[in-house]
Design a protein around this motif. Structure first.
Motif, PDB file in Angstrom:
ATOM      1  N   SER A  44      54.746  25.817  26.875  1.00 39.83           N
ATOM      2  CA  SER A  44      54.965  27.167  27.388  1.00 39.83           C
ATOM      3  C   SER A  44      54.319  28.231  26.508  1.00 39.83           C
ATOM      4  N   ILE A  45      54.357  28.030  25.200  1.00 42.98           N
ATOM      5  CA  ILE A  45      53.737  29.014  24.297  1.00 42.98           C
ATOM      6  C   ILE A  45      52.223  29.016  24.472  1.00 42.98           C
ATOM      7  N   VAL A  46      51.634  27.823  24.556  1.00 44.24           N
ATOM      8  CA  VAL A  46      50.183  27.733  24.766  1.00 44.24           C
ATOM      9  C   VAL A  46      49.811  28.305  26.131  1.00 44.24           C
ATOM     10  N   ALA A  47      50.619  28.019  27.154  1.00 47.05           N
ATOM     11  CA  ALA A  47      50.340  28.547  28.493  1.00 47.05           C
ATOM     12  C   ALA A  47      50.451  30.072  28.523  1.00 47.05           C
ATOM     13  N   PHE A  48      51.464  30.619  27.854  1.00 49.29           N
ATOM     14  CA  PHE A  48      51.625  32.067  27.819  1.00 49.29           C
ATOM     15  C   PHE A  48      50.426  32.727  27.147  1.00 49.29           C
ATOM     16  N   ILE A  49      50.024  32.201  26.019  1.00 46.70           N
ATOM     17  CA  ILE A  49      48.873  32.770  25.308  1.00 46.70           C
ATOM     18  C   ILE A  49      47.605  32.596  26.138  1.00 46.70           C
ATOM     19  N   GLY A  50      47.412  31.423  26.726  1.00 44.58           N
ATOM     20  CA  GLY A  50      46.216  31.165  27.530  1.00 44.58           C
ATOM     21  C   GLY A  50      46.125  32.043  28.760  1.00 44.58           C
ATOM     22  N   SER A  52      47.637  34.931  29.220  1.00 46.88           N
ATOM     23  CA  SER A  52      47.483  36.327  28.803  1.00 46.88           C
ATOM     24  C   SER A  52      46.046  36.626  28.396  1.00 46.88           C
ATOM     25  N   ILE A  53      45.460  35.760  27.595  1.00 41.20           N
ATOM     26  CA  ILE A  53      44.069  35.976  27.168  1.00 41.20           C
ATOM     27  C   ILE A  53      43.127  35.890  28.364  1.00 41.20           C
ATOM     28  N   GLY A  54      43.326  34.890  29.226  1.00 43.09           N
ATOM     29  CA  GLY A  54      42.478  34.760  30.417  1.00 43.09           C
ATOM     30  C   GLY A  54      42.575  35.959  31.322  1.00 43.09           C
ATOM     31  N   LEU A  55      43.780  36.467  31.502  1.00 46.26           N
ATOM     32  CA  LEU A  55      43.976  37.642  32.350  1.00 46.26           C
ATOM     33  C   LEU A  55      43.305  38.873  31.749  1.00 46.26           C
ATOM     34  N   LEU A  56      43.423  39.034  30.446  1.00 46.54           N
ATOM     35  CA  LEU A  56      42.765  40.181  29.798  1.00 46.54           C
ATOM     36  C   LEU A  56      41.246  40.079  29.861  1.00 46.54           C
ATOM     37  N   ILE A  57      40.707  38.882  29.709  1.00 50.51           N
ATOM     38  CA  ILE A  57      39.252  38.701  29.787  1.00 50.51           C
ATOM     39  C   ILE A  57      38.761  39.005  31.199  1.00 50.51           C
ATOM     40  N   LEU A  58      39.470  38.467  32.209  1.00 51.19           N
ATOM     41  CA  LEU A  58      39.066  38.744  33.589  1.00 51.19           C
ATOM     42  C   LEU A  58      39.206  40.222  33.933  1.00 51.19           C
ATOM     43  N   LEU A  59      40.247  40.852  33.416  1.00 55.64           N
ATOM     44  CA  LEU A  59      40.429  42.284  33.652  1.00 55.64           C
ATOM     45  C   LEU A  59      39.296  43.085  33.008  1.00 55.64           C
ATOM     46  N   ALA A  60      38.907  42.708  31.800  1.00 52.96           N
ATOM     47  CA  ALA A  60      37.823  43.417  31.122  1.00 52.96           C
ATOM     48  C   ALA A  60      36.492  43.229  31.851  1.00 52.96           C
ATOM     49  N   LYS A  61      36.308  42.071  32.503  1.00 55.23           N
ATOM     50  CA  LYS A  61      35.078  41.855  33.268  1.00 55.23           C
ATOM     51  C   LYS A  61      35.073  42.674  34.553  1.00 55.23           C
ATOM     52  N   GLN A  62      36.234  42.864  35.166  1.00 56.28           N
ATOM     53  CA  GLN A  62      36.317  43.589  36.427  1.00 56.28           C
ATOM     54  C   GLN A  62      36.249  45.103  36.235  1.00 56.28           C
ATOM     55  N   VAL A  63      36.924  45.605  35.203  1.00 61.90           N
ATOM     56  CA  VAL A  63      37.057  47.049  35.016  1.00 61.90           C
ATOM     57  C   VAL A  63      36.577  47.394  33.613  1.00 61.90           C
ATOM     58  N   GLY A  87      43.045  43.580  42.292  1.00 60.30           N
ATOM     59  CA  GLY A  87      43.754  42.778  43.287  1.00 60.30           C
ATOM     60  C   GLY A  87      43.610  41.274  43.133  1.00 60.30           C
ATOM     61  N   PRO A  88      42.381  40.761  42.986  1.00 58.99           N
ATOM     62  CA  PRO A  88      42.238  39.306  42.856  1.00 58.99           C
ATOM     63  C   PRO A  88      42.900  38.727  41.597  1.00 58.99           C
ATOM     64  N   LEU A  89      43.159  39.556  40.606  1.00 60.51           N
ATOM     65  CA  LEU A  89      43.753  39.066  39.360  1.00 60.51           C
ATOM     66  C   LEU A  89      45.273  38.980  39.422  1.00 60.51           C
ATOM     67  N   LEU A  90      45.880  39.591  40.436  1.00 59.61           N
ATOM     68  CA  LEU A  90      47.340  39.611  40.507  1.00 59.61           C
ATOM     69  C   LEU A  90      47.938  38.223  40.706  1.00 59.61           C
ATOM     70  N   GLY A  91      47.168  37.295  41.227  1.00 63.32           N
ATOM     71  CA  GLY A  91      47.654  35.926  41.381  1.00 63.32           C
ATOM     72  C   GLY A  91      48.004  35.271  40.047  1.00 63.32           C
ATOM     73  N   TYR A  92      47.298  35.671  39.000  1.00 65.70           N
ATOM     74  CA  TYR A  92      47.585  35.113  37.669  1.00 65.70           C
ATOM     75  C   TYR A  92      48.942  35.572  37.136  1.00 65.70           C
ATOM     76  N   LEU A  93      49.423  36.702  37.622  1.00 63.08           N
ATOM     77  CA  LEU A  93      50.724  37.190  37.170  1.00 63.08           C
ATOM     78  C   LEU A  93      51.863  36.274  37.617  1.00 63.08           C
ATOM     79  N   PHE A  94      51.628  35.473  38.665  1.00 62.45           N
ATOM     80  CA  PHE A  94      52.657  34.556  39.129  1.00 62.45           C
ATOM     81  C   PHE A  94      52.812  33.345  38.209  1.00 62.45           C
ATOM     82  N   MET A  95      51.947  33.225  37.220  1.00 63.74           N
ATOM     83  CA  MET A  95      52.094  32.140  36.241  1.00 63.74           C
ATOM     84  C   MET A  95      53.242  32.426  35.276  1.00 63.74           C
ATOM     85  N   TYR A  96      53.528  33.676  35.014  1.00 65.18           N
ATOM     86  CA  TYR A  96      54.568  34.026  34.036  1.00 65.18           C
ATOM     87  C   TYR A  96      55.968  33.555  34.441  1.00 65.18           C
ATOM     88  N   PRO A  97      56.380  33.690  35.710  1.00 68.10           N
ATOM     89  CA  PRO A  97      57.696  33.135  36.059  1.00 68.10           C
ATOM     90  C   PRO A  97      57.776  31.619  35.849  1.00 68.10           C
TER      91      PRO A  97
END
Length: 151
Positions: A44-50, A52-63, A87-97
């Protein structure tokens, strides 16, 4: 009635130290539930970090985050344009639950592993602590996000 001699005799044959677990000749094993709790904590710790980093990288590429606001603090693009890019990145937010559910399962397994007798409790303790800290960190992040939003 209570003479000194009677009190001395009751302690004559009692050993000073009585071990709680008699050694049976076979080594004590680690609790399987404790090991599972520890592994779920690491996953879970590795998944949370992964995530989060993936989401931030994709967000930085989009905006372009540096050009998102002008000097006055106003958005440089409309909210619809921003929503279309994010919008396309919001699917990654469902990984947190799912990560929170993994932590809860790991915490429960760790607590059960701590309560079982006859096993080593090292992994159960570490798993319980790591899962508890990870859950606490996620709760604190949610509280900080809500406080920043002003809800």
């Amino acid at each position: 009635m209570n003479d000194q001699r009677g009190n001395d005799e009751q302690f004559v044959n009692k050993p000073v130290y009585v071990p709680t677990n008699e050694p049976s000749g076979k080594p004590v094993r680690h609790s399987g539930l404790g090991v599972a709790s520890f592994i779920l904590a690491l996953v879970s710790i590795v998944a949370f970090i992964g995530v989060s980093i993936g989401l931030l990288i994709l967000l930085a590429k989009q905006v372009d985050l540096g050009a998102l606001f002008d000097g006055n603090g106003e958005l440089t693009m409309t909210e619809e344009e921003l929503a279309d890019k994010i919008g396309p990145l919001l699917g990654y937010l469902f990984m947190y639950p799912f990560i929170i559910i993994i932590n809860l399962i790991g915490l429960i397994l760790g607590i059960i592993g701590l309560s079982k007798s006859g096993f080593k409790k090292v992994f159960a303790v570490i798993g319980t602590v790591l899962n508890g800290l990870a859950l606490l960190a996620m709760v604190v992040l949610v509280i900080v996000a809500i406080a920043q939003r002003g809800l």
